[in-house]
Design an enzyme around this catalytic site. Structure first.
Site, mmCIF file in Angstrom:
data_model
loop_
_atom_site.group_PDB
_atom_site.id
_atom_site.type_symbol
_atom_site.label_atom_id
_atom_site.label_comp_id
_atom_site.label_asym_id
_atom_site.label_seq_id
_atom_site.Cartn_x
_atom_site.Cartn_y
_atom_site.Cartn_z
ATOM 1 N N LYS A 1 0.825 -1.221 0.000
ATOM 2 C CA LYS A 1 0.000 0.000 0.000
ATOM 3 C C LYS A 1 0.853 1.263 0.000
ATOM 4 O O LYS A 1 0.638 2.170 -0.802
ATOM 5 C CB LYS A 1 -0.914 0.007 1.226
ATOM 6 C CG LYS A 1 -1.823 -1.187 1.353
ATOM 7 C CD LYS A 1 -2.678 -1.096 2.595
ATOM 8 C CE LYS A 1 -1.872 -1.181 3.889
ATOM 9 N NZ LYS A 1 -1.227 -2.493 4.076
ATOM 10 N N ARG B 1 -9.748 1.937 8.799
ATOM 11 C CA ARG B 1 -9.433 0.550 9.119
ATOM 12 C C ARG B 1 -10.655 -0.247 9.561
ATOM 13 O O ARG B 1 -10.612 -1.468 9.620
ATOM 14 C CB ARG B 1 -8.374 0.485 10.225
ATOM 15 C CG ARG B 1 -7.005 1.014 9.832
ATOM 16 C CD ARG B 1 -6.030 0.907 10.972
ATOM 17 N NE ARG B 1 -4.716 1.453 10.647
ATOM 18 C CZ ARG B 1 -3.732 0.779 10.078
ATOM 19 N NH1 ARG B 1 -3.919 -0.497 9.790
ATOM 20 N NH2 ARG B 1 -2.579 1.341 9.812
ATOM 21 N N ARG C 1 11.914 -8.574 5.380
ATOM 22 C CA ARG C 1 12.243 -7.212 5.807
ATOM 23 C C ARG C 1 13.291 -7.248 6.917
ATOM 24 O O ARG C 1 13.308 -8.149 7.750
ATOM 25 C CB ARG C 1 10.996 -6.486 6.313
ATOM 26 C CG ARG C 1 10.035 -6.105 5.235
ATOM 27 C CD ARG C 1 9.109 -4.987 5.650
ATOM 28 N NE ARG C 1 8.385 -5.236 6.885
ATOM 29 C CZ ARG C 1 7.283 -4.579 7.231
ATOM 30 N NH1 ARG C 1 6.789 -3.645 6.434
ATOM 31 N NH2 ARG C 1 6.672 -4.841 8.374
ATOM 32 N N ARG D 1 12.829 -7.675 12.766
ATOM 33 C CA ARG D 1 11.928 -7.324 13.859
ATOM 34 C C ARG D 1 11.080 -8.536 14.230
ATOM 35 O O ARG D 1 10.742 -9.361 13.380
ATOM 36 C CB ARG D 1 11.003 -6.172 13.447
ATOM 37 C CG ARG D 1 11.731 -4.896 13.103
ATOM 38 C CD ARG D 1 10.749 -3.760 12.883
ATOM 39 N NE ARG D 1 9.632 -4.150 12.004
ATOM 40 C CZ ARG D 1 8.679 -3.303 11.628
ATOM 41 N NH1 ARG D 1 8.699 -2.057 12.044
ATOM 42 N NH2 ARG D 1 7.707 -3.709 10.836
ATOM 43 N N ARG E 1 -0.704 -11.530 12.346
ATOM 44 C CA ARG E 1 -1.086 -10.178 11.914
ATOM 45 C C ARG E 1 -2.086 -10.238 10.759
ATOM 46 O O ARG E 1 -3.037 -9.451 10.700
ATOM 47 C CB ARG E 1 0.148 -9.391 11.480
ATOM 48 C CG ARG E 1 1.076 -9.007 12.626
ATOM 49 C CD ARG E 1 2.399 -8.468 12.096
ATOM 50 N NE ARG E 1 2.223 -7.273 11.289
ATOM 51 C CZ ARG E 1 3.160 -6.783 10.486
ATOM 52 N NH1 ARG E 1 4.323 -7.406 10.343
ATOM 53 N NH2 ARG E 1 2.937 -5.680 9.791
#
Length: 211
Positions: free
Chosen positions: A13, A87, A126, A155, A166
């Site tokens: 996005k 959201r 990532r 992370r 998630r």
């Protein structure tokens, strides 16, 4: 043009919103960025938000709403792409009411669709610089050769199992937005797989048909 771009974590996005900003003159409005800027500049809303953040609490929906509406107003209610807002159905209803009050309804809501396992692969690749916080991607934006590899870490929320959790939260909380905007005739689904430029080309085809 006024539009929303949404999709699950890792769908791209933010990347696509930045391309729309660079190539089509739309201002990317990311509520995360707007929130950080307001706190950094110590605006009235920013100070209120900071009090929640410092206590480790979520910023209330009403405050996020006010920040988003102010950002849209700052752009003259036009030529923006919302990234990360709304959201929830309630936020979507608030946004609809706000834009209708100013006679500036959305032109389109773009939903980026990417298979779950591809999202897991993307996010688990990532990495972040432990000292500077700069973000990299091992496939698309690897860290420079002169950076100490020991400082490049993953992370915890980018680990595969966490990513799957998630995505499940997204499916439960944010995915229903698709039904809201589909019922309003504003939703267009876009294939979010492939290269960044491939996805951008699909998006521009949709926007070109609307103009």
């Amino acid at each position: 043009m006024r539009l929303i771009i949404f999709g699950p974590p890792g769908a791209g996005k933010g990347t696509q919103a930045r391309l729309l900003e660079d190539h089509r003159g739309l201002t990317q409005i990311s509520t995360g960025d707007v929130l950080r800027d307001a706190m950094d500049q110590e605006t009235t809303l920013g100070k209120k938000a900071k009090s929640y953040v410092e206590e480790g609490e979520l910023v209330p929906d009403e405050l996020v709403r006010a920040l988003a509406e102010q950002a849209i107003a700052d752009e003259g209610y036009d030529d923006f792409v919302l990234d990360g807002y709304p959201r929830t159905d309630q936020q979507a209803e608030w946004l609809t009411e706000f834009l209708e009050e100013h006679q500036t309804p959305l032109h389109v809501v773009l939903r980026l669709q990417v298979p779950n396992e591809e999202l897991v692969r993307r996010l688990s690749r990532r990495r972040v610089h432990a000292e500077t916080g700069e973000t990299y991607h091992l496939d698309h934006d690897p860290p420079p050769d002169d950076v100490d590899p020991e400082l490049i870490v993953q992370r915890s929320d980018d680990e595969p199992d966490t990513v799957r959790n998630r995505l499940e939260v997204y499916r439960e909380e944010t995915a229903p937005l698709a039904s809201y905007y589909e019922d309003r005739g504003q939703l267009v689904s876009v294939d979010g797989t492939g290269g960044i430029e491939d996805v951008y080309e699909r998006i521009t085809q949709v926007l070109d048909e609307l103009e």
